[in-house]
Design a protein around this motif. Structure first.
Motif, PDB file in Angstrom:
ATOM      1  N   THR A 128       0.703  64.068  34.964  1.00 12.33           N
ATOM      2  CA  THR A 128      -0.304  64.004  33.908  1.00 12.33           C
ATOM      3  C   THR A 128      -1.564  63.345  34.449  1.00 12.33           C
ATOM      4  OG1 THR A 128       1.416  63.830  32.211  1.00 12.33           O
ATOM      5  CG2 THR A 128      -0.810  63.159  31.597  1.00 12.33           C
ATOM      6  N   PRO A 129      -2.694  64.042  34.443  1.00 11.46           N
ATOM      7  CA  PRO A 129      -3.918  63.460  35.018  1.00 11.46           C
ATOM      8  C   PRO A 129      -4.546  62.426  34.090  1.00 11.46           C
ATOM      9  CG  PRO A 129      -4.391  65.626  34.103  1.00 11.46           C
ATOM     10  CD  PRO A 129      -2.904  65.426  33.963  1.00 11.46           C
ATOM     11  N   ASN A 130      -5.079  61.393  34.659  1.00  9.19           N
ATOM     12  CA  ASN A 130      -5.761  60.358  33.887  1.00  9.19           C
ATOM     13  C   ASN A 130      -7.237  60.717  33.795  1.00  9.19           C
ATOM     14  OD1 ASN A 130      -6.440  58.076  32.501  1.00  9.19           O
ATOM     15  ND2 ASN A 130      -6.063  56.646  34.192  1.00  9.19           N
ATOM     16  N   VAL A 131      -7.539  61.625  32.870  1.00  4.17           N
ATOM     17  CA  VAL A 131      -8.892  62.144  32.709  1.00  4.17           C
ATOM     18  C   VAL A 131      -9.284  61.980  31.247  1.00  4.17           C
ATOM     19  CG1 VAL A 131      -8.765  63.715  34.667  1.00  4.17           C
ATOM     20  CG2 VAL A 131      -7.940  64.476  32.451  1.00  4.17           C
ATOM     21  N   ALA A 132     -10.250  62.771  30.780  1.00  2.28           N
ATOM     22  CA  ALA A 132     -10.652  62.706  29.379  1.00  2.28           C
ATOM     23  C   ALA A 132      -9.439  62.889  28.478  1.00  2.28           C
ATOM     24  CB  ALA A 132     -11.696  63.780  29.092  1.00  2.28           C
ATOM     25  N   ALA A 133      -9.440  62.221  27.331  1.00  2.58           N
ATOM     26  CA  ALA A 133      -8.261  62.159  26.459  1.00  2.58           C
ATOM     27  C   ALA A 133      -7.666  63.524  26.186  1.00  2.58           C
ATOM     28  CB  ALA A 133      -8.627  61.468  25.147  1.00  2.58           C
ATOM     29  N   ALA A 134      -8.494  64.471  25.768  1.00  2.00           N
ATOM     30  CA  ALA A 134      -7.993  65.781  25.355  1.00  2.00           C
ATOM     31  C   ALA A 134      -7.608  66.658  26.535  1.00  2.00           C
ATOM     32  CB  ALA A 134      -9.039  66.495  24.497  1.00  2.00           C
ATOM     33  N   LYS A 135      -7.842  66.176  27.757  1.00  2.00           N
ATOM     34  CA  LYS A 135      -7.483  66.946  28.948  1.00  2.00           C
ATOM     35  C   LYS A 135      -6.419  66.248  29.794  1.00  2.00           C
ATOM     36  CE  LYS A 135     -11.863  69.438  29.376  1.00  2.00           C
ATOM     37  NZ  LYS A 135     -13.045  69.719  30.223  1.00  2.00           N
ATOM     38  N   SER A 136      -5.881  65.168  29.286  1.00  2.00           N
ATOM     39  CA  SER A 136      -4.845  64.443  30.039  1.00  2.00           C
ATOM     40  C   SER A 136      -3.512  65.144  29.836  1.00  2.00           C
ATOM     41  CB  SER A 136      -4.782  62.985  29.566  1.00  2.00           C
ATOM     42  OG  SER A 136      -4.687  62.918  28.152  1.00  2.00           O
ATOM     43  N   TYR A 137      -3.411  66.310  30.441  1.00  2.00           N
ATOM     44  CA  TYR A 137      -2.265  67.197  30.231  1.00  2.00           C
ATOM     45  C   TYR A 137      -1.922  67.876  31.544  1.00  2.00           C
ATOM     46  CZ  TYR A 137       0.762  70.593  27.912  1.00  2.00           C
ATOM     47  OH  TYR A 137       1.843  71.339  27.511  1.00  2.00           O
ATOM     48  N   GLN A 158       8.043  66.537  36.437  1.00  3.88           N
ATOM     49  CA  GLN A 158       7.287  65.297  36.658  1.00  3.88           C
ATOM     50  C   GLN A 158       6.309  65.000  35.521  1.00  3.88           C
ATOM     51  OE1 GLN A 158       7.006  67.907  39.168  1.00  3.88           O
ATOM     52  NE2 GLN A 158       8.951  67.173  39.992  1.00  3.88           N
ATOM     53  N   ALA A 159       6.389  65.689  34.396  1.00  9.17           N
ATOM     54  CA  ALA A 159       5.333  65.604  33.376  1.00  9.17           C
ATOM     55  C   ALA A 159       5.860  65.144  32.029  1.00  9.17           C
ATOM     56  CB  ALA A 159       4.637  66.957  33.250  1.00  9.17           C
ATOM     57  N   TRP A 160       6.690  64.110  32.023  1.00 13.52           N
ATOM     58  CA  TRP A 160       7.246  63.666  30.747  1.00 13.52           C
ATOM     59  C   TRP A 160       6.191  63.042  29.825  1.00 13.52           C
ATOM     60  CZ3 TRP A 160       8.915  61.795  35.521  1.00 13.52           C
ATOM     61  CH2 TRP A 160       8.458  60.521  35.890  1.00 13.52           C
ATOM     62  N   CYS A 161       5.077  62.586  30.370  1.00 11.66           N
ATOM     63  CA  CYS A 161       4.067  61.942  29.529  1.00 11.66           C
ATOM     64  C   CYS A 161       3.294  62.937  28.654  1.00 11.66           C
ATOM     65  CB  CYS A 161       3.075  61.161  30.381  1.00 11.66           C
ATOM     66  SG  CYS A 161       3.805  59.699  31.153  1.00 11.66           S
ATOM     67  N   SER A 162       3.171  64.184  29.093  1.00 10.80           N
ATOM     68  CA  SER A 162       2.372  65.140  28.320  1.00 10.80           C
ATOM     69  C   SER A 162       3.124  66.408  27.960  1.00 10.80           C
ATOM     70  CB  SER A 162       1.095  65.512  29.088  1.00 10.80           C
ATOM     71  OG  SER A 162       1.391  66.030  30.376  1.00 10.80           O
ATOM     72  N   LYS A 163       4.172  66.777  28.703  1.00  8.19           N
ATOM     73  CA  LYS A 163       4.844  68.058  28.474  1.00  8.19           C
ATOM     74  C   LYS A 163       6.278  67.890  27.981  1.00  8.19           C
ATOM     75  CE  LYS A 163       4.287  71.148  31.804  1.00  8.19           C
ATOM     76  NZ  LYS A 163       3.673  72.423  31.426  1.00  8.19           N
ATOM     77  N   GLU A 164       6.597  66.711  27.466  1.00 11.05           N
ATOM     78  CA  GLU A 164       7.943  66.513  26.937  1.00 11.05           C
ATOM     79  C   GLU A 164       8.102  67.295  25.633  1.00 11.05           C
ATOM     80  OE1 GLU A 164      11.083  62.825  26.658  1.00 11.05           O
ATOM     81  OE2 GLU A 164       8.991  62.440  26.149  1.00 11.05           O
ATOM     82  N   ASN A 165       9.328  67.672  25.334  1.00  8.40           N
ATOM     83  CA  ASN A 165       9.668  68.209  24.020  1.00  8.40           C
ATOM     84  C   ASN A 165      10.646  67.244  23.367  1.00  8.40           C
ATOM     85  OD1 ASN A 165      11.181  70.041  26.301  1.00  8.40           O
ATOM     86  ND2 ASN A 165      12.632  69.350  24.742  1.00  8.40           N
ATOM     87  N   THR A 166      10.517  67.009  22.072  1.00 12.61           N
ATOM     88  CA  THR A 166      11.411  66.093  21.383  1.00 12.61           C
ATOM     89  C   THR A 166      11.688  66.595  19.973  1.00 12.61           C
ATOM     90  OG1 THR A 166       9.800  64.659  20.286  1.00 12.61           O
ATOM     91  CG2 THR A 166      10.257  64.182  22.583  1.00 12.61           C
ATOM     92  N   ILE A 167      12.738  66.028  19.363  1.00 11.67           N
ATOM     93  CA  ILE A 167      13.105  66.437  18.011  1.00 11.67           C
ATOM     94  C   ILE A 167      12.031  66.047  17.005  1.00 11.67           C
ATOM     95  CG2 ILE A 167      15.586  66.508  18.417  1.00 11.67           C
ATOM     96  CD1 ILE A 167      15.797  63.697  17.287  1.00 11.67           C
ATOM     97  N   ASN A 168      11.353  64.916  17.209  1.00  8.55           N
ATOM     98  CA  ASN A 168      10.354  64.491  16.224  1.00  8.55           C
ATOM     99  C   ASN A 168       9.014  65.203  16.409  1.00  8.55           C
ATOM    100  OD1 ASN A 168      10.108  62.831  18.637  1.00  8.55           O
ATOM    101  ND2 ASN A 168       8.587  61.631  17.531  1.00  8.55           N
TER     102      ASN A 168
END
Length: 1190
Positions: free
Chosen positions: A992-1001, A1009-1019
């Motif tokens: 997950t890149p540390n860039v502008a908020a809406a682009k930190s994906y 390696q992308a649990w911060c932005s590409k995780e899927n969860t029940i909630n």
């Protein structure tokens, strides 16, 4: 690894999960979990770990030799498509060789024999934006890999020519990847010197030259490179025969058609079991089963032979236009229509879905129907040609090959003899009246520039541009429709809505929003809400390009409610998951964690407790932990939908939409209880089990002692050590909330008083344990410190209030005398009647929404206050949509200074509030704002993707889920999963890149390696299911599926005083070819304190009047166009890695490049070689001389 034709290791990888089931039988390969790792070799086919793919050692799960199973069928001398995947790009090239002596007899010398090497034809630049790699005339078999070492391009498609005279039923293809990061293979220096325009990053100069022959076992040193081997099993027919199989590759056109033969069968006694893949062997299903096509692309499974194919509704298709080319005739061997890929021959076997009808072929299958069968007398697509007249139908001869940029006429293409450069004027279109309509729902008030239905004008060029963003699915007929255009211009831009033939339906100019704080983009808004004609369209902006095609439709997401709910069945633990209950049967699997029925407490906590019975749960996210507080908000969301709308997901409604005849409801369907209640009940069984036997507070979580491997196997996962962790007050209140809510609905929806009483008793028990305590979860008390998250929560009052709400409402519904006690707890809370953003940790808003949704004896005054507070929160959300460049509804930066972990779930939760506001007020503008929030999720966002898997042309392809990744990686994925979304609040992964908020994906293929932005969860999927159901069942009747009549015919009667006037353009008229009013003048710019001046230009000099905008510009266009890869355009450092140039505008040349120093600049045409002629350093690298302009 070689993925097409599918190599043995990829085949074993694709079937890994199916072949670990108890029903796996003979012929099921030993599972492979690292198909790209075959850099050692015992012979010719590669090896990784204990898996060797030599014919003598490749065995099935029962240690029997694997049967030969052709993955493709070709004809001798064919031009074929070869697809390969490099997980880690080390430059270099691939080679492909064939052996037809029988797989057991093929040695390396057989592959190396003269005439057995496939010849490289063309790099198709399948993925990314790398420079197209030319053939090497000195090494004709080499397919050179572009994109640069460590670059973003991972998937490559090359055209190769099969050898003449080589054919057989059992042909082995050897794919070999020779890397070039440790030494340079012979011929590289000459190749890159000859093709000097290729970027420097594509070859590491100065390395020692590799020395042939290379080590055949995979060992490497300074003169022998790292190598990878794969083998693919194929069948090659002799010249004059035709392949009978479905294949996405081009096949050679036969002179005469030979009798159709079936695919090779399994050896005697070996068959393919139920639910197993039979795509490549359609005649070998076990007795009682039939190989049945399960999706439009041809994938097939062995299913019970009891069903009839029930195709989806036919999609209207445009008949292929007639053409004045030399007439062709139907082949004498064919007397009925068929479905074609190459515009000449039939490519789908009789009886398969695509071959059944023209509607199937040209609709879901996306190909072209030959009315009278195969054609004679013309040349098929992808075959050599001299003139266009030789090519079948509307194909043209392009650089010696028959080709077409629209072979299946999906773009409204016309025959090549019809002029296509001039705008198409349709004078026969029926006018559409766009006058103000008083009977339609209120549009959102808009300060955006109005659209003008002007005369038919010249169509803007409609090349696809990533800088024009729309909802990739489309818009409801009467909904607000606003696209976002990324451009640095401070003046309005002209736009058009074009249909798929290029006809201009509507035009106007953008409203300049300016700098968007969340993304850093400079954006414009294009409002085309007055477009209401059902159809397919593009938003086209002058000098920038076109959006993806979108629909104006009566309904947009008919399958999404079911797909989103199927997420929960997929993640059930404690039971087998059969394919018949899944959207994608390839994910069928055995049960996970049956041992949860007797799980010990973690050492050091609850030492006197009995083991916990936690069987019956949903895996929380991409791991296999279960977390009480996060489960509680997920269960509440789904139960709340059904409580507010009792017709949501009723019994039998959760049947999967999976294009196969044996799809079934969930296991519990048919029990007379709502499916949603059954699903939540199953996932929540573990919750009451979290109460320890010693009478203490509930466990906060349970999970493995270490993080599971990514990916993992069912066997490995079930062997993990696993415990129940320490306790907390919020977790105990969560147990009370979930069980009280379930008890209320089991009682009211099904009348199961016994089960309801058991749930209610568990809720009372949990409440009595929690009330008066204030214990936060302490990770140091009882936790391994790894293997799962903590979900820390040190605030308790909101948990008590939310639990009290559910306890009160259930006691009231059951007639329990304790209702008054719980009511007092509700009313005495400081959170009473309040609502704001909620999530798993902050839950008082959920309690207040329950007070609205359920029956109670609260006073009318208090009920009115609750409604007022809900609407006030909804109004704050609508302001957030209006005030942001993209319609995220988060209120950045005033409400959210950073995008939180799971930002997309926050957006969906806020959409739920907008739905409540409509139900309270009847003001349809709230539904419009809800749809705009969905627009953000479906593509109108800073990343330009749909965050819902399987929905949209550019949708998320992979999320952080161990099970799904092990099966599909980023090649296919279950539909209807919501990705977490941009997150710059907490980044602790490497992707997950540390860039502008809406682009930190994180980008495609980075899920592990992308649990911060590409995780899927029940909630996160729970509110997606809520909103999707609401749109299809409550918004569509108002804004989509109501014809020309009053669109407020369903739902609450609106209060006229709350409705705002319809925003219309009184001068709008239907488009035609008659001259009428010109385009409207530019409107006053949107009032804003944001800066609207253009960014300062950077060196080298740029064209100040261009409106193309900041980004990463491509060398091969002379830096006139941005790269197509969104990752390259995120920031300057990415652009450098992509071998681009970071500019605010297209480059303006300040000199010329000359091959001869004595030439004059006026004689140089920069367009003849843009990669060399626009920048001094490029000129020098090409061997030219740069002369600055005077």
């Amino acid at each position: 690894m070689c993925t097409t034709p599918r190599s043995r290791n990829v085949y074993a990888y694709n079937l890994a999960y199916l072949c670990t089931q108890s029903t796996a039988g003979p012929g099921c390969p030993k599972p492979e979990y690292c198909p790209h790792c075959l850099n050692t070799n015992l012979g010719v086919c590669g090896k990784f770990g204990s898996n060797s793919y030599e014919t003598s050692t490749w065995v099935d799960t029962e240690s029997n030799p694997m049967p030969f199973t052709p993955q493709e069928t070709y004809s001798e001398g064919d031009i074929i498509m070869v697809k390969s995947y490099l997980d880690t790009h080390h430059n270099g090239h691939m080679e492909l060789k064939a052996c037809n002596k029988g797989p057991a007899n093929c040695k390396q010398e057989d592959f190396d024999a003269p005439g057995n090497e496939l010849i490289f034809i063309e790099d198709m630049v399948f993925q990314g934006n790398h420079v197209k790699m030319p053939a090497d005339s000195n090494y004709p078999g080499r397919g050179m890999y572009g994109g640069g070492q460590g670059g973003q391009t991972k998937t490559f498609v090359f055209k190769y020519k099969l050898p003449e005279g080589l054919y057989g039923d059992q042909v082995l293809l050897q794919w070999r990847y020779i890397t070039a990061n440790s030494c340079s293979p012979p011929g590289y220096e000459n190749y890159f010197s000859t093709n000097s325009y290729l970027p420097d990053s594509y070859w590491t100069r100065g390395l020692t030259e590799c020395v042939l022959p290379y080590h055949s076992d995979g060992s490497r040193d300074s003169t022998s490179p790292e190598q990878f081997w794969n083998c693919a099993e194929v069948k090659i027919l002799p010249s004059g025969s035709r392949s009978p199989t479905v294949s996405p590759k081009p096949t050679k056109s036969p002179t005469t058609a030979a009798p159709v033969s079936s695919r090779p069968s399994m050896p005697p006694g070996i068959c393919i079991a139920e639910w197993k893949d039979c795509t490549s062997d359609q005649s070998s299903c076990c007795e009682g089963f039939k190989c049945t096509q399960v999706d439009p692309t041809g994938s097939s499974l062995c299913l019970a032979d009891t069903c009839s194919w029930n195709p989806p509704p036919p999609t209207p298709s445009t008949p292929a236009p007639t053409t004045p080319k030399t007439p062709t005739t139907a082949s004498p061997h064919s007397n009925s229509g068929c479905c074609t890929i190459n515009l000449k021959t039939c490519h789908h076997e009789a009886g398969t879905f695509c071959a059944l009808s023209k509607e199937n072929c040209e609709g879901p299958c996306g190909k072209l129907w030959l009315e009278n069968g195969e054609l004679d007398g013309c040349t098929a697509m992808w075959e050599p040609c001299n003139t266009s007249d030789e090519c079948c139908q509307h194909a043209i001869c392009d650089k010696g090959w028959c080709n077409s940029d629209d072979p299946y006429l999906k773009k409204g293409s016309l025959p090549p003899t019809t002029p296509t450069l001039s705008p198409i004027i349709k004078s026969t279109r029926s006018p559409t009246t766009l006058a103000p309509e008083t009977s339609v729902p209120t549009q959102l008030p808009s300060t955006l520039a109005p659209a003008t239905a002007a005369p038919q004008v010249s169509s803007f060029p409609a090349h696809e541009s990533e800088f024009v963003r729309v909802n990739q699915l489309g818009y409801l007929k009467f909904a607000t429709k606003i696209g976002v255009v990324i451009d640095s211009s401070t003046s309005p831009l002209a736009w058009q809505i074009q249909d798929t033939s290029g006809f201009v339906m509507l035009n106007g100019v953008t409203t300049v929003y300016g700098h968007d704080d969340a993304s850093g983009d400079h954006v414009h808004h294009a409002d085309f809400s007055s477009l209401r004609e059902i159809g397919s369209y593009r938003l086209v902006v002058n000098s920038i390009g076109a959006s993806l095609i979108f629909e104006i439709a009566h309904s947009l997401y008919p399958e999404l409610p079911h797909d989103a709910m199927n997420y929960f069945y997929f993640h059930r633990m404690g039971q087998e998951i059969p394919g018949k209950h899944l959207v994608d049967a390839r994910y069928a699997r055995p049960a996970l964690h049956l041992g949860d029925s007797s799980l010990p407490p973690y050492p050091g906590w609850c030492n006197t407790c009995s083991n916990f019975d936690l069987r019956g749960s949903w895996a929380d996210a991409g791991d296999f932990g279960i977390y009480t507080v996060n489960h509680a908000i997920s269960a509440w969301t789904l139960l709340n939908l059904h409580e507010l709308f009792p017709d949501a997901f009723v019994d039998g409604e959760l049947i999967t939409h999976c294009l196969m005849c044996r799809c079934e409801d969930i296991d519990e369907s048919g029990n007379s209880f709502p499916d949603v209640l059954d699903e939540v009940d199953y996932g929540s069984r573990f919750v009451r089990g979290m109460l320890p036997s010693d009478g203490g507070l509930a466990s906060h979580k349970a999970h493995n002692h270490v993080w599971s491997a990514f990916p993992t196997t069912i066997t490995d996962e079930n062997n993990q050590q696993r415990s129940v962790m320490g306790s907390s007050t919020p977790a105990t209140y969560a147990v009370a909330r979930v069980n009280a809510h379930l008890a209320r609905l089991w009682s009211s929806r099904g009348g199961d008083t016994v089960y309801s009483s058991m749930l209610w008793d568990a809720a009372i028990d949990a409440w009595s344990r929690a009330d008066g305590t204030s214990k936060a979860y302490n990770a140091n008390e009882a936790s391994p410190g790894t293997g799962g998250g903590d979900y820390p929560d040190s605030m308790f009052d909101d948990d008590r209030y939310a639990a009290a709400c559910e306890m009160y409402l259930t006691a009231f519904a059951l007639g329990d005398q304790s209702a008054e006690t719980y009511k007092i707890a509700v009313m005495n809370s400081s959170y009473y009647k309040k609502i704001d953003q909620w999530d798993w940790a902050t839950v008082y808003g959920a309690g207040t929404l329950s007070l609205y949704a359920a029956e109670s004896d609260l006073s009318s005054t208090d009920k009115a206050s609750i409604e007022t507070n809900i609407v006030a929160f909804a109004d704050k959300i609508t302001q957030a949509v209006d005030n942001e460049g993209y319609p995220s509804n988060l209120g950045f930066p005033n409400e959210f200074s950073r995008y939180p972990w799971g930002s997309n779930s926050f957006i969906m939760n806020r959409a739920v509030v907008l739905a409540y506001a409509y139900e309270i007020t009847g003001n349809v503008s709230y539904q419009n704002y809800l749809l705009r929030s969905m627009d953000y999720i479906m593509g109108v966002n800073a990343m330009g993707i749909s965050y819902v898997t399987g929905y949209g042309k550019k949708s998320e392809t992979d999320t952080h889920d161990r099970l799904a990744w092990a099966v599909g990686q980023d090649e296919f994925w279950p539909k209807g999963w919501l990705s977490g979304g941009p997150n710059n609040e907490l980044i602790n992964d490497s992707a997950t890149p540390n860039v502008a908020a809406a682009k930190s994906y994180a980008g495609r293929g980075t899920a592990p390696q992308a649990w911060c932005s590409k995780e899927n969860t029940i909630n996160w999927n729970a509110p997606l299911a809520w909103v999707a159901w609401y749109i299809e069942n409550k918004v569509v009747p108002n804004l989509g599926d109501c014809g020309e009549e009053n669109c407020l015919s369903s739902g609450p009667t609106p209060n006229p005083t709350t409705l705002q006037p319809v925003s219309t353009n009184p001068t709008a008229v239907a488009h035609s070819n008659k001259p009428t009013l010109p385009m409207t003048s530019s409107p006053t710019m949107r009032p804003t304190s944001k800066g609207t001046s253009a960014p300062s230009s950077k060196s080298p000099s740029v064209a100040p009047n261009s409106s193309a905008g900041i980004g990463c510009y491509e060398r091969n266009t002379g830096y006139q166009q941005r790269k197509g890869d969104s990752w390259c355009n995120l920031q300057e450092t990415n652009c450098v890695a992509c071998a681009g140039l970071w500019l605010n505008y297209p480059l303006e040349r300040n000199g010329c490049c000359k091959w001869n120093p004595n030439d004059d600049c006026t004689a140089v045409d920069p367009n003849t070689n843009k990669a060399c002629f626009y920048l001094e350093k490029d000129c020098v690298s090409c061997g030219g001389v740069w002369q600055p302009f005077q």
